[in-house]
Design an enzyme around this catalytic site. Sequence first.
Site, PDB file in Angstrom:
ATOM      1  N   GLY A  22       2.712   2.276  10.725  1.00 49.09           N
ATOM      2  CA  GLY A  22       3.636   3.401  10.580  1.00 49.09           C
ATOM      3  C   GLY A  22       4.389   3.748  11.848  1.00 49.09           C
ATOM      4  N   HIS A  70      -9.456   0.881   5.031  1.00 49.36           N
ATOM      5  CA  HIS A  70      -8.167   1.102   5.690  1.00 49.36           C
ATOM      6  C   HIS A  70      -8.377   2.042   6.886  1.00 49.36           C
ATOM      7  CE1 HIS A  70      -4.077   2.387   6.490  1.00 49.36           C
ATOM      8  NE2 HIS A  70      -3.701   1.298   5.855  1.00 49.36           N
ATOM      9  N   GLU A  82      -5.084  -5.073  10.504  1.00 46.11           N
ATOM     10  CA  GLU A  82      -4.085  -4.027  10.694  1.00 46.11           C
ATOM     11  C   GLU A  82      -4.352  -3.311  12.013  1.00 46.11           C
ATOM     12  OE1 GLU A  82      -2.237  -2.872   6.590  1.00 46.11           O
ATOM     13  OE2 GLU A  82      -3.788  -1.439   7.162  1.00 46.11           O
ATOM     14  N   GLU A 106      -6.798   4.469   7.950  1.00 43.07           N
ATOM     15  CA  GLU A 106      -6.625   5.904   7.668  1.00 43.07           C
ATOM     16  C   GLU A 106      -7.887   6.486   7.030  1.00 43.07           C
ATOM     17  OE1 GLU A 106      -2.891   5.462   5.615  1.00 43.07           O
ATOM     18  OE2 GLU A 106      -1.989   4.851   7.509  1.00 43.07           O
ATOM     19  N   LYS A 158       0.167   4.266  -0.216  1.00 45.21           N
ATOM     20  CA  LYS A 158      -0.444   5.458   0.403  1.00 45.21           C
ATOM     21  C   LYS A 158      -0.222   6.680  -0.497  1.00 45.21           C
ATOM     22  CE  LYS A 158      -0.183   3.146   4.802  1.00 45.21           C
ATOM     23  NZ  LYS A 158      -0.091   3.208   6.260  1.00 45.21           N
ATOM     24  N   SER A 202       3.682  -2.210  10.191  1.00 43.97           N
ATOM     25  CA  SER A 202       5.138  -2.279  10.370  1.00 43.97           C
ATOM     26  C   SER A 202       5.730  -3.642   9.999  1.00 43.97           C
ATOM     27  CB  SER A 202       5.533  -1.877  11.801  1.00 43.97           C
ATOM     28  OG  SER A 202       5.136  -0.537  12.056  1.00 43.97           O
ATOM     29  N   ASN A 224       0.875  -1.167   0.000  1.00 39.41           N
ATOM     30  CA  ASN A 224       0.000   0.000   0.000  1.00 39.41           C
ATOM     31  C   ASN A 224       0.916   1.222   0.000  1.00 39.41           C
ATOM     32  OD1 ASN A 224      -1.758   2.072   0.489  1.00 39.41           O
ATOM     33  ND2 ASN A 224      -2.402   1.365   2.518  1.00 39.41           N
TER      34      ASN A 224
HETATM   35  P1  13P Z   1       3.185   0.313   7.639  1.00 36.43           P
HETATM   36  O1  13P Z   1       3.709  -0.954   7.035  1.00 36.43           O
HETATM   37  O2  13P Z   1       3.912   1.542   7.188  1.00 36.43           O
HETATM   38  O3  13P Z   1       3.050   0.213   9.129  1.00 36.43           O
HETATM   39  O4  13P Z   1       1.688   0.516   7.074  1.00 36.43           O
HETATM   40  C1  13P Z   1       0.797  -0.554   7.152  1.00 36.43           C
HETATM   41  C2  13P Z   1      -0.417  -0.204   6.390  1.00 36.43           C
HETATM   42  O5  13P Z   1      -1.164   0.672   6.762  1.00 36.43           O
HETATM   43  C3  13P Z   1      -0.672  -0.936   5.134  1.00 36.43           C
HETATM   44  O6  13P Z   1      -1.949  -0.713   4.661  1.00 36.43           O
END
Ligand code: 13P
Length: 252
Positions: free
Chosen positions: A174, A95, A168, A97, A11, A213, A9
Amino acid sequence: MRRRLVVGNWKMHGSRASATALAAEVAAGTKGCTGVDVGVCPPAILIPPVVAALAGGHVACGGQDVSEHESGAYTGETAAGMLVDAGCTLAIVGHSERRQFFGDTNDRVAAKLVRAAAAGLTPILCVGETLAERRKDETSQVIAAQLAPVLALPNIGDLLARMVIAYEPVWAIGTGETATPEQAQEVHAFIRGAIAARDATAAGALRILYGGSVKPDNAAALFAKPDVDGGLVGGAALKAADFTQICAAAAR
Ligand code: 13P
């Protein structure tokens, strides 16, 4: 035996030049990873150059989100049919976010999943608890609530055959703080159990990815758990070498 899946992803990162280069490096780097399905989800506007860079190869492309509407006056949205038209086969929905910053509710996420599946995409449904919810011991309740409107859908049998779930934990996204393989396994088993209560056969075949992560140095231990069928990777997916190592860990 469930075939593992690793999806990057990306982002809101990249440019035409960097995304095209990254896609080409991922395609080249994962060529030998025959035991695993690989996908990348670039920002919507970078999907066409990424699809072109991946053309004819083994790496799938997907959207990071999809509208719950089929088409119409919805400024700023991307329809599932448009993703398919652009060459995508995957779509992330729900997601954290999107849930946190853009108001995606459990019901809206279920509607998005329906649209994505109806258009022929493989929806990747994200679920996961915040740190506060985990501390209050509410992880299973939160995830059950996130799954509820999906499991209540009338055509759930067809959807389960097509979709993927990604666990997740919000506190691991992150932050560099990964769930331990045991923590991931516990929640993945809970999710599979919740699906099994609706459809045991589909639950056995459903791929449940871990995200939060995931890095080259922790991927193998996570993927070794029986209910962890791959990963949804953020930061490490922006580095071709790291993402390739994670795909290789999943292929083993
Ligand atoms: P990270 O791997 O940066 O923690 O992000 C995970 C994520 O949100 C994947 O959709």
